[in-house]
Design a protein around this motif. Structure first.
Motif, PDB file in Angstrom:
ATOM      1  N   TYR A 290      14.238  -1.143 -11.235  1.00  0.00           N
ATOM      2  CA  TYR A 290      15.485  -0.843 -11.828  1.00  0.00           C
ATOM      3  C   TYR A 290      14.989  -0.505 -13.318  1.00  0.00           C
ATOM      4  O   TYR A 290      14.263  -1.114 -13.893  1.00  0.00           O
ATOM      5  N   THR A 292      17.243  -0.431 -16.459  1.00  0.00           N
ATOM      6  CA  THR A 292      18.315  -0.633 -17.069  1.00  0.00           C
ATOM      7  C   THR A 292      18.139  -0.282 -18.654  1.00  0.00           C
ATOM      8  O   THR A 292      17.588  -1.085 -19.132  1.00  0.00           O
ATOM      9  N   GLU A 300      32.880   8.895 -15.330  1.00  0.00           N
ATOM     10  CA  GLU A 300      33.033   9.177 -14.003  1.00  0.00           C
ATOM     11  C   GLU A 300      32.843  10.692 -13.891  1.00  0.00           C
ATOM     12  O   GLU A 300      32.185  11.205 -12.874  1.00  0.00           O
ATOM     13  N   LEU A 303      29.249  11.447 -13.781  1.00  0.00           N
ATOM     14  CA  LEU A 303      28.529  10.721 -12.840  1.00  0.00           C
ATOM     15  C   LEU A 303      28.385  11.659 -11.403  1.00  0.00           C
ATOM     16  O   LEU A 303      27.588  11.656 -10.584  1.00  0.00           O
ATOM     17  N   HIS A 337      19.902   5.111  -6.783  1.00  0.00           N
ATOM     18  CA  HIS A 337      21.316   4.557  -6.929  1.00  0.00           C
ATOM     19  C   HIS A 337      21.636   4.415  -8.431  1.00  0.00           C
ATOM     20  O   HIS A 337      20.949   3.955  -9.114  1.00  0.00           O
ATOM     21  N   VAL A 338      22.845   4.969  -8.803  1.00  0.00           N
ATOM     22  CA  VAL A 338      23.173   4.944 -10.072  1.00  0.00           C
ATOM     23  C   VAL A 338      24.254   4.073 -10.215  1.00  0.00           C
ATOM     24  O   VAL A 338      25.051   4.050  -9.632  1.00  0.00           O
ATOM     25  N   SER A 339      24.190   2.977 -11.111  1.00  0.00           N
ATOM     26  CA  SER A 339      25.419   2.325 -11.510  1.00  0.00           C
ATOM     27  C   SER A 339      25.475   2.183 -13.178  1.00  0.00           C
ATOM     28  O   SER A 339      24.483   2.258 -13.830  1.00  0.00           O
ATOM     29  N   SER A 340      26.731   2.408 -13.679  1.00  0.00           N
ATOM     30  CA  SER A 340      26.858   2.510 -14.838  1.00  0.00           C
ATOM     31  C   SER A 340      28.203   2.214 -15.761  1.00  0.00           C
ATOM     32  O   SER A 340      29.183   2.131 -14.849  1.00  0.00           O
ATOM     33  N   LYS A 341      28.245   1.855 -16.773  1.00  0.00           N
ATOM     34  CA  LYS A 341      29.734   1.164 -17.272  1.00  0.00           C
ATOM     35  C   LYS A 341      29.643   1.868 -18.640  1.00  0.00           C
ATOM     36  O   LYS A 341      28.686   1.781 -19.501  1.00  0.00           O
ATOM     37  N   THR A 346      23.576   1.817 -18.144  1.00  0.00           N
ATOM     38  CA  THR A 346      23.405   2.161 -16.767  1.00  0.00           C
ATOM     39  C   THR A 346      21.868   1.738 -16.302  1.00  0.00           C
ATOM     40  O   THR A 346      20.971   1.327 -16.953  1.00  0.00           O
ATOM     41  N   THR A 347      22.037   1.782 -14.987  1.00  0.00           N
ATOM     42  CA  THR A 347      21.041   1.163 -14.272  1.00  0.00           C
ATOM     43  C   THR A 347      20.840   1.965 -13.081  1.00  0.00           C
ATOM     44  O   THR A 347      21.424   2.247 -12.579  1.00  0.00           O
ATOM     45  N   LYS A 349      18.433   2.742  -9.923  1.00  0.00           N
ATOM     46  CA  LYS A 349      17.702   1.929  -9.099  1.00  0.00           C
ATOM     47  C   LYS A 349      16.846   2.785  -7.938  1.00  0.00           C
ATOM     48  O   LYS A 349      17.583   3.655  -7.250  1.00  0.00           O
TER      49      LYS A 349
END
Ligand code: ADP
Ligand code: MG
Length: 357
Positions: A290, A292, A300, A303, A337-341, A346-347, A349
């Motif tokens: 990860y 982070t 969005e 992304l 995998h990307v997750s972000s706010k 952003t993380t 993975k």
């Protein structure tokens, strides 16, 4: 006077003979019953050498079973035709890539007579695509090397200064020389380490799979990026755990991936922040890494475009890093995998299979 049906039959035979598209008729047992001149050119064989032989004699062994499920659907009649890319083996032993359309041939009553394969040689196209990919990888590496150069020059200056100081001390005849030499050689080792890390970036490398510990690779790239991070007020925090994380991979490619993700994280925090790099082993088969950051986050709209070549929101970006990194990880049978706010961070993975040996 000839009837029009037999006339059009003759035309059809001619059409297959002169067609620039390789055409092969295969009976329901898998034997070749007709092959046109274009197909003979692609394969390098005479028609007589192919007739009544199983078609898979000419297919690259790994590709024979690759489309098995889809072939079954074709056989059972669930699909009428299949579009595939396959490797054929030319008479001279080299591989020819073809784009192939495989269809079922049926009698007027609807019983399966066999299959028709239409194919064209796409070897040159494949080669060009491969070269283009190599070129993009190289261009990404060079741009990283360029951007990192400032930080590296900085990183080398500190040990240089201390070496210079000790050389002066020795020249002035000060005592305790063994100790000085120890310090000088450890400073030289540090410079060597940094320079060798930089060199790998600038040089094109051949792809070579070997066993490597992810923790060690991460340590090495952090050495290279730490000054860059400090300049930007970013603290790199690592949590690698106790257990080793050995993967089977191309060390240079994996390092390039990690540099990309770390650079992106650092660049997302222009006002400084923290980047945490954590390893996690869910089971004995995979390791998750990860990255982070608590940077600007990814909207969005961006992304969904991540991974498009040359897509960048940065003045000095090249928009290649993410795409190349994702491709490289997938070449290692891994996933990204990307997750972000927004405004939170952003993380990224990265999941990689652990080496089984
Ligand atoms: P480049 O870094 O050259 O712009 P990349 O392919 O590495 O190209 O990244 C593409 C874009 O994705 C970046 O320009 C940025 O907008 C966004 N991005 C990637 N990683 C992050 C991150 N950790 N935080 C915020 N945005 C990111
Ligand atoms: Mg980048």
């Amino acid at each position: 006077m000839m009837n029009s049906e037999s006339l059009s039959y003759d035309f059809m035979v001619q059409a297959i003979e002169v067609s620039p598209i390789g055409t092969v008729f295969i009976d329901s047992e898998g034997s070749i019953i007709k092959i046109n001149p274009a197909a003979c050119v692609i394969l390098g064989y005479e028609a007589e050498e192919c007739l009544h032989h199983p078609y898979y004699h000419w297919i690259y062994p790994e590709d024979v079973n690759k489309d098995k499920d889809r072939m079954e659907k074709l056989k059972s009649g669930k699909t009428a035709s299949l579009q595939l890319e396959k490797r054929l083996i030319h008479k001279q032993g080299d591989i020819r890539w073809v784009s192939c359309m495989l269809s079922t041939a049926r009698s007027r009553e609807g019983t399966t007579l066999g299959y028709v394969a239409h194919f064209t040689d796409i070897t040159d196209m494949k080669k060009a695509a491969h070269q283009e990919e190599e070129r993009l990888i190289q261009s990404d590496k060079l741009s990283m090397a360029g951007q990192l150069a400032a930080g590296i020059a900085h990183e080398i200056r500190n040990p240089m200064t201390s070496i210079k100081g000790f050389v002066q001390l020795i020249r002035s005849g000060a005592g305790g020389k063994d100790e000085y030499f120890d310090i000088i050689s450890s400073e030289i080792e540090r410079i060597e380490l940094i320079v060798s890390e930089l060199l790998f970036l600038a040089k094109p490398q051949s792809v070579k799979f070997e066993r490597a510990d992810i923790r060690q690779l991460l340590d090495q790239v952090i050495t290279l990026l730490n000054t860059q991070a400090i300049i930007h007020n970013v603290e790199i925090i690592t949590d690698f755990g106790e257990r080793e994380a050995i993967v089977e991979g191309d060390v240079n490619h994996l390092k390039q991936v990690f540099i990309n993700f770390i650079k992106n994280a650092v660049e997302s925090m222009p006002g400084g922040g923290e980047l945490t790099i954590r390893l996690e082993r869910d089971d004995d088969h995979t390791v998750a890494i990860y990255f982070t950051d608590n940077g600007c986050g990814i909207p969005e709209a961006i992304l969904s475009r991540l991974g498009e070549p040359f897509f960048t929101t940065k003045e000095k970006g090249n928009g290649l890093g993410f795409m190349i990194s994702k491709k490289m990880i997938e070449d290692h049978k891994g996933q990204v995998h990307v997750s972000s706010k927004l405004q939170e961070g952003t993380t990224i993975k990265v999941i990689l299979p652990l080496s089984i040996i």
